[in-house]
Design a protein around this motif. Structure first.
Motif, short mmCIF file in Angstrom:
data_model
loop_
_atom_site.label_atom_id
_atom_site.label_comp_id
_atom_site.label_asym_id
_atom_site.label_seq_id
_atom_site.Cartn_x
_atom_site.Cartn_y
_atom_site.Cartn_z
N ALA A 1 -9.65 -8.94 5.00
CA ALA A 1 -10.02 -7.68 4.33
C ALA A 1 -10.88 -8.03 3.12
O ALA A 1 -11.28 -9.18 2.92
N LYS B 1 -1.30 6.97 3.85
CA LYS B 1 -1.87 5.79 3.21
C LYS B 1 -2.46 4.81 4.23
O LYS B 1 -3.51 4.21 3.99
N LEU B 2 -1.77 4.60 5.34
CA LEU B 2 -2.18 3.62 6.35
C LEU B 2 -2.26 4.26 7.72
O LEU B 2 -1.50 5.19 8.03
N PHE C 1 0.79 -1.23 0.00
CA PHE C 1 0.00 0.00 0.00
C PHE C 1 0.82 1.29 0.00
O PHE C 1 0.29 2.35 -0.35
N PHE D 1 -8.01 -5.97 -1.57
CA PHE D 1 -6.88 -5.77 -0.66
C PHE D 1 -6.09 -7.06 -0.50
O PHE D 1 -4.85 -7.06 -0.52
N CYS E 1 -12.50 -0.41 3.84
CA CYS E 1 -11.40 0.50 4.16
C CYS E 1 -10.51 0.00 5.29
O CYS E 1 -9.61 0.74 5.73
N CYS E 2 -10.71 -1.22 5.75
CA CYS E 2 -9.95 -1.73 6.89
C CYS E 2 -9.36 -3.10 6.60
O CYS E 2 -9.89 -3.88 5.80
N ILE E 3 -8.26 -3.36 7.27
CA ILE E 3 -7.61 -4.67 7.28
C ILE E 3 -7.46 -5.05 8.73
O ILE E 3 -7.18 -4.21 9.58
N VAL F 1 -6.47 3.61 4.76
CA VAL F 1 -6.70 2.23 5.17
C VAL F 1 -6.29 2.08 6.63
O VAL F 1 -5.13 2.32 6.99
N ALA G 1 -11.61 6.49 8.50
CA ALA G 1 -10.93 5.90 7.34
C ALA G 1 -11.68 6.21 6.05
O ALA G 1 -11.08 6.58 5.03
N ARG G 2 -12.99 6.09 6.09
CA ARG G 2 -13.79 6.32 4.88
C ARG G 2 -13.76 7.80 4.49
O ARG G 2 -13.67 8.14 3.30
#
Length: 397
Positions: A252, A168-169, A113, A256, A229-231, A201, A195-196
């Motif tokens: 995810a 990014k994260l 990412f 992703f 939008c999440c891991i 992410v 996050a959204r």
């Protein structure tokens, strides 16, 4: 003259790697150090987990390369685990990726990412690997504060005021390590909304949701829309007493997972089939097994850890969860190592100074519950027999 890569100048040797050498030398001198520093469960996996490993190891056809994405049996077990405990539906073929531990997952996700020069949000205090791997891969680390006054939760108002255009994260970790702050549905909802809104992410590292938790464990993926939008990482190291087995998972959305798999498949060649099938068996452990090992045992150990905190004049939140106890040191000490080094060299007990987790941990210590009760009790007795000075006025603050 041969020189190492310049990226090595961005990081130092991991604190525990360096400090354990000193502890080993002290033990070699006969000083018998009791370590309450590392979060490595000292109890065994379930009997059926070990039996399955032995069974598969005796199969002469089981020793070849395995799929990088894991065996179908393991992915199905991981999916069933999330359905059973979190009420989250995950497609075993598309939305789950087995990992050789979530620490390796930090590497894979960052590579998937983050471009060099991009920014990542890292909690302070937080797991040091979020910072070190980000730096090694050329990302810019932007810390966000976790403070005791805010119950170690992000200050979303403050985050909104930051320039997040290159982020990014965002790394999160609840139940939190090192502070023991529990997860909550409200916190996860705010993280997903953030996050959204920001196009970031959120990666939630979730290995502690079973430890000292009498309630239903929580996952950020329980929030509607979180998969977009999440891991989430999860690990068998803590919840199943399998730290040396190196089995974790990444969950995810399908896109992703495909990106992370592209990285992983160029780095790893899959885990031994015996470990994968044994892990699949472990995911079926009974509710009673989890309660005995993840709750009852750590609750007994926690009582002694709390007494150690009190003996050291430290204050702590009794509502912490997880396999550590986090406490604030008395003001008499200029820095945390004044306390931890005295405890190590005078009482011969190794506890963790909080500064290794970031500047917001500089006035804190962390005690691990990963030692037999009798050892933690002995550590308490050693500390009580080597009383350390209290703050002015004679009372711990």
């Amino acid at each position: 003259m041969i020189q190492p890569a310049e990226r090595l100048n961005l990081v130092s040797e991991y604190y525990f790697s360096r400090k354990l050498k000193e502890v080993a030398q002290m033990n070699a001198q006969g000083k018998d150090i009791i370590s309450l520093a590392i979060g490595s469960p000292d109890m065994p996996p379930s009997e059926k987990t070990i039996s399955k490993l032995c069974e598969v190891a005796h199969d002469p056809t089981a020793h070849g390369y395995q799929p990088t994405m894991g065996t179908p049996e393991l992915r199905q077990a991981m999916s069933g685990f999330y359905r059973r405990w979190y009420g989250v539906e995950l497609d075993a073929n598309k939305e789950i990726l087995p990992l050789i531990g979530s620490k390796e997952g930090i590497l894979h996700v960052t590579l998937a990412f983050v471009n060099p020069g991009d920014e990542v949000l890292v909690p302070n205090p937080g797991y040091p690997t979020y910072t070190s791997l980000s730096k090694l891969l050329g990302a810019k680390v932007v810390y966000y504060d976790l403070l005791e006054n805010d119950n170690w939760r992000p200050d979303f108002d403050k985050l909104q005021q930051m320039d997040l255009s290159r982020v990014k994260l965002m790394w999160t970790n609840y139940p939190n390590m090192p502070t023991g702050a529990p997860a909550s549905a409200d916190l996860y909802e705010k993280l997903v909304s953030f996050a959204r809104e920001k196009g970031i992410v959120v990666v939630n590292d979730n290995p502690y949701s079973f430890i000292l938790n009498n309630q239903r464990p929580l996952s950020i993926l329980q929030v509607l829309g979180a998969k977009e939008c999440c891991i989430e990482f999860n690990s068998m190291s803590k919840s199943h007493n399998m730290p040396g087995w190196r089995v974790g998972l990444c969950a995810a959305n399908e896109t992703f997972i495909s990106w992370i798999l592209k990285v992983q498949s160029n780095i790893e060649s899959g885990t031994f089939r015996g470990i994968q099938l044994a892990a699949a068996e472990a995911y079926k452990n009974s509710d009673d097994w989890h309660h005995e090992y993840n709750v009852e045992t750590y609750a007994r150990r926690r009582q002694y850890a709390e007494q150690i905190m009190t003996a050291l004049g430290c204050t702590f939140d009794p509502n912490q969860v997880g396999m550590f106890l986090w406490g604030r040191i008395p003001n008499i000490y200029n820095n945390v190592e004044e306390l931890t080094e005295r405890v190590l060299h005078e009482a011969r007990v190794f506890i963790t100074p909080g500064f290794i987790f970031g500047s917001n941990g500089e006035r804190y210590i962390r005690i691990s519950l990963c030692a037999k009760e009798e050892k933690i009790q002995e550590a308490l007795e050693r500390i009580e027999s080597h009383p350390l000075p209290l703050p002015k006025g004679g009372e711990p603050r």
